[in-house]
Design a protein around this motif. Structure first.
Motif, short mmCIF file in Angstrom:
data_model
loop_
_atom_site.label_atom_id
_atom_site.label_comp_id
_atom_site.label_asym_id
_atom_site.label_seq_id
_atom_site.Cartn_x
_atom_site.Cartn_y
_atom_site.Cartn_z
N ASP A 1 -27.44 -29.01 7.44
CA ASP A 1 -26.71 -29.50 8.64
C ASP A 1 -27.53 -30.84 9.21
O ASP A 1 -28.69 -31.09 8.56
N VAL A 2 -27.32 -31.55 10.30
CA VAL A 2 -27.91 -32.74 10.68
C VAL A 2 -29.40 -32.02 10.96
O VAL A 2 -30.31 -32.84 10.82
N GLY B 1 -31.33 -31.96 7.74
CA GLY B 1 -31.57 -33.34 7.51
C GLY B 1 -32.54 -33.94 7.97
O GLY B 1 -33.47 -34.51 7.71
N ASN C 1 -22.08 -35.09 -0.55
CA ASN C 1 -21.96 -35.29 0.98
C ASN C 1 -23.21 -34.72 1.52
O ASN C 1 -23.77 -35.23 2.59
N LEU C 2 -23.49 -33.37 1.11
CA LEU C 2 -25.01 -32.73 1.77
C LEU C 2 -26.05 -33.49 1.25
O LEU C 2 -27.10 -33.73 2.23
N THR D 1 -26.26 -36.58 1.11
CA THR D 1 -26.02 -37.80 1.82
C THR D 1 -26.69 -37.57 3.44
O THR D 1 -27.25 -38.27 4.12
N VAL D 2 -26.29 -36.28 3.83
CA VAL D 2 -26.96 -35.98 5.19
C VAL D 2 -28.54 -36.07 5.10
O VAL D 2 -28.92 -36.10 6.18
N LEU D 3 -28.96 -35.25 3.81
CA LEU D 3 -30.38 -35.42 3.84
C LEU D 3 -31.06 -36.72 3.74
O LEU D 3 -32.00 -37.15 4.41
N GLY E 1 -29.64 -39.80 4.37
CA GLY E 1 -29.43 -40.59 5.40
C GLY E 1 -30.03 -40.46 6.43
O GLY E 1 -30.44 -41.64 7.42
N SER E 2 -30.82 -39.49 6.97
CA SER E 2 -31.48 -39.16 7.99
C SER E 2 -32.72 -39.97 7.82
O SER E 2 -33.31 -40.39 8.82
#
Length: 503
Positions: free
Chosen positions: A15-16, A19, A149-150, A152-154, A156-157
């Motif tokens: 989750d965020v 991330g 998508n997961l 990208t969460v990792l 992107g942070s």
């Protein structure tokens, strides 16, 4: 494998929060790049070391780093076979070891010395230690999940955390310089060490690796085994093959020129502000650099503009903004404006927005590049293209400091005696202003020319992607439309007839 070490192979919910835990290592990643380009050169010169030698430290160190990084990834790939790799993880072992070494080595760099060789040795050791951390850390999104998508969460942070690392670097140093602390660099180095090491170990414990199942180990073992010589030979051949791709040649040129221009700015800004602008204080350059925090908001704007206007628009906006900012800086110096701090802050805010666009765009254009290679080779070589970009960036990463140091030495700048506006002869001040202006402007202008000719965008990529799909489904090259043929030839730099080879 002991129960105690099982957490390394135990997947958890991404989750965020997770991330952020992963991305915290980029506090060090983003911070270190700005320390290299914006702090080390000035610090070493403050010890009375010749500017040419001060610039050589980061230049030589980055060459060692580039060569080390070339094969270190392969070492971590195969480390699962060792007892340490099985217990701690083939990636996590090196993150742990690197974190411990960084904690020991990094503060040593900020000790006062008049021996440039001391700084060179410690700098090389720190560079290799950081590579030991970052290379396995960058593989972790792939290890932790297969979900796009997961991942990208990792990943992107990192973008926001890296910008935060940049701001922290300069805010801490600006504060201590403002307090006129005689040990500002050493205390700052210790504070950076504490922040970065805590971030590394949070990432270490927040992440995991793909379990070493029988099936996964079998897949790893099926990969061809190469000696170091064979590996180096194959790597060089793969690297050179990417230059057949016209879009990539342009992209790499834009990337290296613009980033080196940015490094030139960071390297010389402290010297230019303190020496060439009357009435400024020693802490001002670091305050101006700390304005990089606005890059977080600018990056959000860049993400939207990338979709609506495309990369060429972002490149033009970024480079023209930076060139105008450089004109502004030098104008403040030559006009001898009284108390120019507010004007310099405004100029720096514009510069930092341009810089954020500059850093955002190349790696967001990059995913399009392997598709150009795909129609040329029918291969899937995204990893090779990423490796080439990283290798050349590391190789050129400190060239700005090296050249800046040589040029300062050539004009007769003496870092021992010329420490303020008043103590520096006018001809030396003019020389510094000229170097500070021409270095970034010439490189950024060259990148702007290349960007103007860059044709890979959302529209042309869509045409390219559709053509690849048509060919994959058995379509004939003879049936290609005139528009598609022209786009493919423009992007690849080769006749359409040579595309999608049979072998």
């Amino acid at each position: 494998m002991s129960k105690k070490s099982n957490w390394v192979y135990t997947p958890k919910k991404i989750d965020v929060k997770r991330g952020i835990g992963y991305g915290l290592t980029d506090l060090m990643g983003g911070g270190w790049n700005n320390i290299v380009s914006g702090v080390i050169f000035v610090f070493v010169m403050s010890q009375g070391i010749n500017p040419a030698l001060a610039g050589a430290i980061t230049g030589i160190g980055r060459i060692f780093d580039a060569l080390f990084s070339l094969f270190f990834g392969a070492i971590t790939d195969g480390f699962y076979k060792t007892k340490l790799g099985k217990k701690f993880g083939r990636r996590h072992f090196f993150i742990l070891l690197g974190g411990i070494l960084f904690m020991i080595l990094f503060p040593l760099f900020w000790i006062n010395s008049d021996d440039w060789k001391y700084y060179l040795i410690i700098y090389i050791a720190v560079e290799l230690t950081i590579a030991m951390i970052l290379i396995p850390w960058e593989t972790l999104p792939t290890e932790m999940t297969d979900d796009y998508n997961l991942r990208t969460v990792l990943s992107g942070s990192r973008m926001f955390i890296s910008a935060t690392g940049t701001a922290i670097v300069f805010l801490v140093l600006a504060f201590l310089k403002h307090m006129k602390n005689p040990n500002a660099y050493l205390i700052t180095g210790i504070i950076w060490t504490v922040i970065f090491v805590i971030a590394i170990f949070i990432s270490y414990r927040s992440t995991w690796e793909r379990p070493l199942t029988e099936e996964f180990v079998k897949k790893l073992d099926s990969e061809p085994k190469l000696s170091l010589g064979e590996f180096m030979k194959k790597t060089v051949e793969d690297y050179f093959s990417t230059f057949k791709n016209k879009s990539f040649r342009q992209h790499l040129g834009i990337y290296l020129l613009s980033f080196t221009g940015k490094d030139f700015y960071s390297t010389l800004l402290p010297t230019f502000i303190v020496i060439c602008i009357q009435g400024t204080k020693e802490d001002l350059p670091w305050t101006l650099q700390a304005l990089s925090i606005v890059g977080i908001l600018a990056t959000l704007a860049a993400a939207k503009l990338m979709i609506t206007h495309g990369p060429t628009f972002l490149y033009k906006t970024s480079y023209i903004t930076i060139i105008l900012s450089m004109v502004g800086y030098v104008a403040v110096g030559f006009l001898k404006i009284n108390n120019p701090v507010i004007i310099l802050i405004v100029i720096s805010l514009f510069y930092q927005c341009g810089r954020a666009f500059l850093e955002f765009t190349p790696w967001n254009v990059f995913p399009f590049i392997p598709d150009v290679d795909r129609i040329m080779t029918r291969g899937d070589r995204a990893g090779i293209y990423a490796a080439v970009m990283t290798f050349f960036r590391k190789s050129t990463g400190a060239v700005a400091s090296w050249i800046a140091g040589i040029l300062l030495a050539e004009i007769g700048f003496n870092s021992k005696t010329m420490t303020t506006f008043a103590s520096t002869p006018e001809n030396i001040r003019h020389g510094i202003s000229l170097i500070f202006f021409l270095g970034p402007v010439l490189l950024i202008a060259w990148a702007l020319i290349l960007a103007w000719k860059f044709k890979l965008n959302k529209k042309t990529h869509e045409i390219l992607k559709n053509e690849i799909k048509r060919l994959e489904e058995g379509g004939s090259k003879a049936d290609v439309s005139e528009e598609t043929k022209n786009v493919v030839e423009e992007l690849t730099g080769h006749p359409y007839e040579k595309m999608w080879p049979d072998n």
